[in-house]
Every structure is written in structure tokens, then in C-alpha cells.
Design a protein around this motif. Structure first.
Motif, PDB file in Angstrom:
ATOM      1  N   UNK A  26       0.915  -1.367   0.319  1.00 37.48           N
ATOM      2  CA  UNK A  26       0.320  -0.136   0.102  1.00 37.48           C
ATOM      3  C   UNK A  26       1.154   1.346   0.448  1.00 37.48           C
ATOM      4  N   UNK A  27       2.422   0.962   0.508  1.00 39.77           N
ATOM      5  CA  UNK A  27       3.064   1.998   1.017  1.00 39.77           C
ATOM      6  C   UNK A  27       3.782   2.501  -0.515  1.00 39.77           C
ATOM      7  N   UNK A  28       4.055   1.401  -1.048  1.00 38.11           N
ATOM      8  CA  UNK A  28       4.361   1.681  -2.268  1.00 38.11           C
ATOM      9  C   UNK A  28       3.933   2.446  -2.835  1.00 38.11           C
ATOM     10  N   UNK A  29       2.582   1.739  -3.903  1.00 37.23           N
ATOM     11  CA  UNK A  29       1.616   2.261  -5.043  1.00 37.23           C
ATOM     12  C   UNK A  29       1.055   3.576  -3.681  1.00 37.23           C
ATOM     13  N   UNK A  30       0.686   3.927  -2.868  1.00 36.46           N
ATOM     14  CA  UNK A  30       1.291   5.103  -2.457  1.00 36.46           C
ATOM     15  C   UNK A  30       2.068   6.085  -3.331  1.00 36.46           C
ATOM     16  N   UNK A  33       1.954   6.706  -6.529  1.00 35.53           N
ATOM     17  CA  UNK A  33       0.653   7.076  -7.931  1.00 35.53           C
ATOM     18  C   UNK A  33       0.756   8.752  -6.897  1.00 35.53           C
ATOM     19  N   UNK A  34       1.259   9.529  -6.327  1.00 30.20           N
ATOM     20  CA  UNK A  34       1.899  10.762  -5.886  1.00 30.20           C
ATOM     21  C   UNK A  34       2.217  11.484  -6.690  1.00 30.20           C
ATOM     22  N   UNK A  35       1.400  12.626  -7.161  1.00 31.97           N
ATOM     23  CA  UNK A  35       2.232  12.956  -8.561  1.00 31.97           C
ATOM     24  C   UNK A  35       2.892  14.425  -7.954  1.00 31.97           C
ATOM     25  N   UNK A  36       4.705  14.685  -8.644  1.00 30.61           N
ATOM     26  CA  UNK A  36       5.337  14.769  -8.143  1.00 30.61           C
ATOM     27  C   UNK A  36       5.240  16.864  -8.738  1.00 30.61           C
ATOM     28  N   UNK A  37       5.865  17.959  -8.299  1.00 33.31           N
ATOM     29  CA  UNK A  37       5.643  18.928  -8.381  1.00 33.31           C
ATOM     30  C   UNK A  37       6.477  19.046  -9.827  1.00 33.31           C
TER      31      UNK A  37
END
Length: 166
Positions: A26-30, A33-37
Motif C-alpha cells: 500500500x505504501x509503495x502504491x501511494x 501514485x503521488x504526483x510530483x511538482x
């Protein structure tokens, strides 16, 4: 298993990676999935003319500064002036200074004295040639040399009004 394999297996503390648990997945997928600036792009068509204008302004600013304006750092003095009673004791601090620099330092004290220092043969070390064009008592010279280094000093009367060439 060969002897080398056993040695390598003994060195490797974790021969097999541990199984990933549900929390790790779950941590890996989070994280993924987080977009970078997005990084800001430098706009060279704007930066280059601005830099050129600043450089031109700096050059123009320096060009219009008067030559006699005081600068931030004053050059070291070539002569040291010290009072001894009514007389001046002048010690040459920079033997390699320009004669014009010596003259300007004497002139700042109200003295018309020209000093020039030149290399000489070993027999001339410590000798001073001076011409005093005044009616008053003259300038006394003192040169001390030790191990090839010389220090020249002069005693100049406080009321010296003539001119001298040393």
C-alpha cells in the motif's frame, strides 16, 4: 554446495528478501501514485537580455565614477611618519614603491621632498645621496642593513620649508 558458496552464504545476512506485507504494498502504491511538482522552466529569452542590461549598467556606473573619488580600500602607505619632539621621523615601509607615491605622501604632510630608492652594489649598501636646497638645518639619514634587508629612516626638522632630493 562448493566451499566458496558456503563462504558467500555465511557473509550474506539476508540471502532472500523478506516477503512484502499488505502495508508495504500500500505504501509503495501511494508513493508511486503521488504526483510530483513540475520543475519551473528557465526562460532564457527573458534571462539573457536582463543579464546583459545589468552588466551594461555596471560598466556604465564604473565609467562615470570620478577618478579622484575615494575607493573602498585605501592602499597601504609607503612611508611611516612619527613625531619626535618638533621633528618628523620618516621610515620607509615599502622599498619598492613608486617615487611618485613617496612624493605624494611627503606632499600630504606639507613637505617638498623627492625620494627614490635604487639598487646598488654591495659597497654602496647603506649609503644615501641627498641634496638639500634649503637654508635650514638638513635632513639626517639613517640606513640599517641586516642579512641583506635594509630599513631607511630620515629625521626631518618640523619647520622644514625647503625642498630636497634623496
Amino acid at each position: 554446495m562448493s566451499k566458496i558458496d558456503r563462504l558467500v552464504a555465511a557473509i550474506d545476512p539476508a540471502p532472500h528478501p523478506p516477503e512484502q506485507g499488505q502495508d508495504a504494498r500500500e505504501l509503495f502504491h501511494e508513493i508511486v501514485a503521488t504526483p510530483s511538482k513540475a520543475r519551473r522552466r528557465v526562460r532564457w529569452p527573458v534571462v539573457m537580455p536582463l543579464a546583459a542590461m545589468l552588466a551594461a549598467a555596471a560598466v556604465m556606473g564604473v565609467a562615470f565614477i570620478p577618478t579622484d573619488a575615494p575607493s573602498g580600500i585605501a592602499p597601504a602607505t609607503a612611508l611611516a611618519f612619527q613625531r619626535s619632539g618638533d621633528d618628523w621621523i620618516v621610515t620607509v615601509k615599502d622599498l619598492y614603491a613608486d617615487p611618485e607615491r613617496f612624493a605624494s605622501e611627503f606632499k600630504a604632510r606639507g613637505l617638498d621632498i623627492r625620494l627614490s630608492i635604487a639598487a646598488g652594489s654591495p659597497s654602496m649598501v647603506g649609503h644615501v645621496a641627498a641634496t638639500d636646497n634649503s637654508e635650514e638645518p638638513g635632513i639626517e639619514e639613517s640606513v640599517e642593513c641586516e642579512a641583506g634587508r635594509c630599513a631607511a629612516s630620515f629625521r626631518i626638522p618640523g619647520d622644514f620649508k625647503g625642498s630636497a632630493q634623496i
